[in-house]
Design a protein around this motif. Structure first.
Motif, PDB file in Angstrom:
ATOM      1  N   ALA A  38      -0.866   6.772   5.350  1.00 61.28           N
ATOM      2  CA  ALA A  38       0.014   6.321   6.427  1.00 61.28           C
ATOM      3  C   ALA A  38       0.381   4.862   6.272  1.00 61.28           C
ATOM      4  O   ALA A  38       0.609   4.159   7.252  1.00 61.28           O
ATOM      5  N   ALA A  39       0.442   4.373   5.027  1.00 64.11           N
ATOM      6  CA  ALA A  39       0.946   3.022   4.783  1.00 64.11           C
ATOM      7  C   ALA A  39       2.443   3.002   5.050  1.00 64.11           C
ATOM      8  O   ALA A  39       3.157   3.935   4.694  1.00 64.11           O
ATOM      9  N   CYS A  85       8.536   5.080   9.242  1.00 58.25           N
ATOM     10  CA  CYS A  85       7.533   4.705   8.238  1.00 58.25           C
ATOM     11  C   CYS A  85       8.001   5.164   6.869  1.00 58.25           C
ATOM     12  O   CYS A  85       8.124   6.365   6.606  1.00 58.25           O
ATOM     13  N   ALA A  86       8.282   4.203   5.978  1.00 56.89           N
ATOM     14  CA  ALA A  86       8.814   4.506   4.652  1.00 56.89           C
ATOM     15  C   ALA A  86       7.812   4.161   3.564  1.00 56.89           C
ATOM     16  O   ALA A  86       7.056   3.190   3.671  1.00 56.89           O
ATOM     17  N   GLN A  87       7.829   4.969   2.504  1.00 57.28           N
ATOM     18  CA  GLN A  87       7.006   4.735   1.324  1.00 57.28           C
ATOM     19  C   GLN A  87       7.864   4.891   0.084  1.00 57.28           C
ATOM     20  O   GLN A  87       8.923   5.514   0.108  1.00 57.28           O
ATOM     21  N   GLY A  88       7.382   4.324  -1.022  1.00 57.27           N
ATOM     22  CA  GLY A  88       8.027   4.542  -2.308  1.00 57.27           C
ATOM     23  C   GLY A  88       7.674   5.914  -2.850  1.00 57.27           C
ATOM     24  O   GLY A  88       6.748   6.570  -2.368  1.00 57.27           O
ATOM     25  N   THR A  89       8.384   6.343  -3.876  1.00 53.54           N
ATOM     26  CA  THR A  89       8.190   7.682  -4.416  1.00 53.54           C
ATOM     27  C   THR A  89       7.543   7.697  -5.794  1.00 53.54           C
ATOM     28  O   THR A  89       7.304   8.759  -6.350  1.00 53.54           O
ATOM     29  N   GLY A  90       7.270   6.526  -6.369  1.00 55.26           N
ATOM     30  CA  GLY A  90       6.650   6.476  -7.684  1.00 55.26           C
ATOM     31  C   GLY A  90       5.131   6.434  -7.598  1.00 55.26           C
ATOM     32  O   GLY A  90       4.533   6.562  -6.528  1.00 55.26           O
ATOM     33  N   ARG A  91       4.506   6.242  -8.741  1.00 56.63           N
ATOM     34  CA  ARG A  91       3.046   6.241  -8.808  1.00 56.63           C
ATOM     35  C   ARG A  91       2.490   4.859  -8.462  1.00 56.63           C
ATOM     36  O   ARG A  91       3.005   3.839  -8.887  1.00 56.63           O
ATOM     37  N   ASP A  92       1.375   4.872  -7.723  1.00 54.01           N
ATOM     38  CA  ASP A  92       0.671   3.617  -7.436  1.00 54.01           C
ATOM     39  C   ASP A  92      -0.826   3.862  -7.489  1.00 54.01           C
ATOM     40  O   ASP A  92      -1.286   4.914  -7.949  1.00 54.01           O
ATOM     41  N   HIS A  93      -1.607   2.879  -7.024  1.00 53.85           N
ATOM     42  CA  HIS A  93      -3.056   2.968  -7.094  1.00 53.85           C
ATOM     43  C   HIS A  93      -3.611   4.098  -6.238  1.00 53.85           C
ATOM     44  O   HIS A  93      -4.646   4.686  -6.568  1.00 53.85           O
ATOM     45  N   VAL A  94      -2.935   4.418  -5.141  1.00 59.42           N
ATOM     46  CA  VAL A  94      -3.396   5.509  -4.275  1.00 59.42           C
ATOM     47  C   VAL A  94      -3.179   6.851  -4.960  1.00 59.42           C
ATOM     48  O   VAL A  94      -4.042   7.740  -4.901  1.00 59.42           O
ATOM     49  N   ASP A  95      -2.044   7.019  -5.627  1.00 58.05           N
ATOM     50  CA  ASP A  95      -1.794   8.240  -6.381  1.00 58.05           C
ATOM     51  C   ASP A  95      -2.867   8.484  -7.439  1.00 58.05           C
ATOM     52  O   ASP A  95      -3.324   9.609  -7.641  1.00 58.05           O
ATOM     53  N   SER A 140       0.822  -1.205   0.000  1.00 58.85           N
ATOM     54  CA  SER A 140       0.000   0.000   0.000  1.00 58.85           C
ATOM     55  C   SER A 140       0.856   1.255   0.000  1.00 58.85           C
ATOM     56  O   SER A 140       0.322   2.364  -0.045  1.00 58.85           O
ATOM     57  N   ALA A 141       2.172   1.089   0.088  1.00 58.15           N
ATOM     58  CA  ALA A 141       3.092   2.219   0.244  1.00 58.15           C
ATOM     59  C   ALA A 141       3.967   2.439  -0.981  1.00 58.15           C
ATOM     60  O   ALA A 141       5.021   3.075  -0.882  1.00 58.15           O
ATOM     61  N   ALA A 142       3.542   1.917  -2.127  1.00 58.33           N
ATOM     62  CA  ALA A 142       4.228   2.162  -3.409  1.00 58.33           C
ATOM     63  C   ALA A 142       5.644   1.615  -3.479  1.00 58.33           C
ATOM     64  O   ALA A 142       6.428   2.055  -4.321  1.00 58.33           O
ATOM     65  N   PHE A 143       5.982   0.636  -2.644  1.00 55.35           N
ATOM     66  CA  PHE A 143       7.292   0.004  -2.799  1.00 55.35           C
ATOM     67  C   PHE A 143       7.352  -0.682  -4.159  1.00 55.35           C
ATOM     68  O   PHE A 143       6.416  -1.361  -4.574  1.00 55.35           O
TER      69      PHE A 143
END
Length: 279
Positions: A85-86, A61-71, A44-47
């Motif tokens: 807050a994934a 709490c880490a997330q990816g920086t690219g595009r995902d379904h939430v974006d 859920s965090a775009a990893f």
């Protein structure tokens, strides 16, 4: 209170995917905005989509920086992602604890939809993959892999039970549609690869199916909706001609997570339908 982090620049969602439903007359009131809170683990965090960044006000709490379904949902004019807050590495218990954080609870109280993935980190699939890999079996034999696989049923049962508790905790503070998304099969199991034999890939995929089934039964019993994404990812596992799962020596922590294409073509369509039902 922390607002949703600006993780990634997104393009507008085409109007054909509008959540407003059928066209209304000019005199009708404009459709209301759907407020969405995103929780859960790295899926859920775009990893898998790019670099890494830390979430404001949530240490570690880490997330990816690219595009995902939430974006992609965030780009929709009728959706507001009020909190993302994934956190990579989050277990079902971690998500449950997060619900008690004041600014998270405040966002949940106003949410129309809560979306998350959870359960995979309770299992520890990385250990299974390592023990059952072709290089490991060549060095240590089949014993370690078989021992790991024997633990799968109890681990899955525990993850599902804990996921149900987490849904109950979210439901206690949120009058929202809770959408739990499942996990894709990670591997193409039609042929041996240097990483896994076809037999081991099939076994690991089967246990992913078992986890999804257990999660679905557990969270639906508590009133949540479960979205299975395995069909959308079919034919796109590691080792396929067109993988939507990242794997390679340079991927680091992003290994065995969906690519941007996986999130946008695998996760987004199923989530969109559930958000539309919450309008």
């Amino acid at each position: 209170m922390r607002s949703v982090p600006v993780r990634r620049t997104v393009t507008a969602l085409v109007s054909a995917l509008a959540l407003a439903g059928t066209a209304a007359s000019p005199a009708a009131a404009a459709p209301r905005t759907i407020e969405l809170v995103n929780l859960g683990d790295s899926y859920s965090a775009a990893f898998g989509t790019g670099g890494l960044q830390q979430v404001e006000d949530l240490p570690g709490c880490a997330q990816g920086t690219g595009r995902d379904h939430v974006d992609k949902l965030e780009a929709h004019p009728r959706v507001e992602v009020t909190l993302d807050a994934a956190c990579a590495g989050a277990t079902t218990k971690d998500v449950r604890h997060l619900v008690s954080v004041p600014f998270v609870g405040d966002a949940l109280a106003e949410a129309d939809v809560v979306t998350l993935t959870m359960g995979g980190n309770d299992i520890g699939w990385g250990g299974f993959i390592q023990a059952c890999s072709a290089p490991a079996e060549a060095q240590y034999g089949q014993g370690p892999c078989e021992a790991m696989l024997a633990q799968a049923p109890s681990l899955i049962a525990g993850a599902a039970a804990s996921a149900a508790e987490t849904v109950t905790a979210i439901d206690a503070v949120a009058d929202a549609r809770i959408v739990v998304l499942g996990y894709p099969r990670l591997f193409d199991d039609r042929q041996d690869t240097p990483m896994l034999s076809a037999e081991r890939a099939a076994q690991l995929n089967d246990w992913t199916d078992e986890l999804n089934a257990a999660l679905a039964a557990a969270v639906e019993e508590e009133g949540a909706v479960f979205v299975d994404v395995t069909d959308r990812f079919r034919g796109h596992g590691v080792g396929s001609a067109d993988p939507w799962i990242l794997f390679g020596p340079g991927a680091g922590d992003h290994n065995l997570h969906p690519t941007e294409r996986g999130y946008l073509s695998g996760y987004f369509p199923g989530l969109l339908g559930q958000v539309a039902r919450a309008r």
